[in-house]
Design an enzyme around this catalytic site. Structure first.
Site, short mmCIF file in Angstrom:
data_model
loop_
_atom_site.label_atom_id
_atom_site.label_comp_id
_atom_site.label_asym_id
_atom_site.label_seq_id
_atom_site.Cartn_x
_atom_site.Cartn_y
_atom_site.Cartn_z
N ASP A 52 0.65 -1.05 0.01
CA ASP A 52 -0.06 -0.01 -0.02
C ASP A 52 0.85 1.31 -0.01
OD1 ASP A 52 -1.62 2.23 0.31
OD2 ASP A 52 -2.79 1.16 2.32
N SER A 119 0.97 16.90 -13.32
CA SER A 119 -0.19 17.16 -14.06
C SER A 119 -0.57 18.76 -14.50
CB SER A 119 -1.43 16.51 -13.41
OG SER A 119 -2.88 17.26 -14.00
N GLU A 121 -3.09 20.01 -14.27
CA GLU A 121 -3.99 20.42 -13.32
C GLU A 121 -3.46 21.22 -12.19
OE1 GLU A 121 -7.27 20.45 -13.28
OE2 GLU A 121 -7.53 19.12 -14.92
N TYR A 143 -7.35 17.41 -6.72
CA TYR A 143 -6.27 16.57 -7.18
C TYR A 143 -5.40 17.57 -7.78
CZ TYR A 143 -4.34 14.05 -11.26
OH TYR A 143 -3.28 13.47 -12.20
#
Length: 311
Positions: A52, A119, A121, A143
């Site tokens: 994880d 990104s 973004e 995000y």
């Protein structure tokens, strides 16, 4: 033999990157959440490790055991829409876990290279187009906020001596894109309409404009960045802007449907709380320093996705 460690190896970019590195003779290792969650597109030759990413300590221990020469962090809660639904997960996966991985790599001995999948973004609603590496960072969604935090941290670690690169990736697509993304929703639904299995395509903002490239091209930029003599930040984009409606039109054209306007409608429930009007990148630095360039045009990208969904 060069050894690479890839997080997000089961995703669109991860599978293409694993294939590319294996073809180049690299020993590829990847992190998967559980063995049964492995994508069938992950090459058999890749060595997979269950774990994880948000367990920072366990991930750091795994990185020490694998002892990679190259680390590519592609793991993310990768949907902007999902980041609005679960901003805490976006922060834990896209920021906290990525920062932990960056620090684990910085603690490794030798010349280890780190590539972060950032990104567009991070630019939010930019004041001008196209955007480049000097464009102010001002994200407008969870995000983008998480990606911006790691983008900044990569710069800090690079200044401290780590070969760390942040690739500011613009939208990039392929038939491996999951159907929860708007582009694949478009192509899969258009294919269903062509087969007679659906009667309409329902979307959100049809006017949003994005810079769409071919995913394997963007993976090529990752490989080039990892092998570059000097690390830096790079915008990876085509430099062309198209609207969501342009994407729809290209998809219907590839499917041979000419009278499609009545088959498409916009549903306000699909609109995001904040959405950039236009994101289009200037990849001049990547072209000049990495020798990178996109190879597949917009219409052909859409066409290849439609063809795969029709098949």
């Amino acid at each position: 033999m060069t050894r690479a460690f890839i997080t997000g190896i089961t995703g669109q970019d991860g599978t293409y990157l694993a294939e590319r590195l294996l073809a180049d003779g690299v020993d590829v290792h990847g992190l998967v959440f559980t063995a049964d969650a492995t994508s069938p597109q992950v090459p058999d030759a890749a060595v997979l490790h269950e774990g994880d990413l948000t367990d920072v300590g366990a991930t750091a221990a795994l990185v020490r055991r694998v002892a990679p020469d190259l680390v590519f962090n592609l793991a993310a809660l990768s949907s902007v829409a999902r980041s609005w639904e679960d901003p805490d997960a976006a922060s834990r996966i896209n920021s906290t876990a990525a920062l932990g991985l960056l620090e684990a790599v910085a603690a490794l001995p030798g010349d280890v290279r780190f590539v972060q999948a950032s990104s567009a973004e991070i630019f939010g609603e930019p004041a001008s187009s196209p955007q480049d590496e000097a464009t102010p960072i001002a994200p407008v969604n969870p995000y983008g906020i998480a990606k911006a935090e790691v983008h900044a941290a990569v710069g800090v670690r690079r200044a401290a001596g780590l070969h760390a690169t942040s690739l500011i990736l613009y939208n990039h697509e392929s038939p491996r894109r999951p159907t929860r993304f708007v582009t694949r929703k478009i192509t899969s639904t258009v294919a269903a309409i062509a087969r007679g299995d659906a009667d309409e395509l329902v979307l959100g903002n049809l006017d949003a404009r994005r810079d769409w490239g071919w995913a394997p091209d963007y993976v090529d930029a990752m490989v080039r960045a990892a092998s570059a003599d000097v690390a830096d930040d790079y915008v990876v984009a085509t430099g062309e802007s198209h609207s969501v409606l342009d994407f729809v039109a290209a998809a219907f054209a590839r499917a041979g449907i000419t009278d499609w306007e009545g088959l498409v409608r916009s549903d306000p429930s699909f609109l995001r709380p904040a959405d950039a009007t236009e994101l289009v990148g200037d990849a001049s630095r990547a072209r000049a320093r990495l020798g990178w360039a996109p190879t597949v045009a917009f219409v052909e990208i859409v066409g290849r996705m439609v063809d795969a969904d029709l098949a």
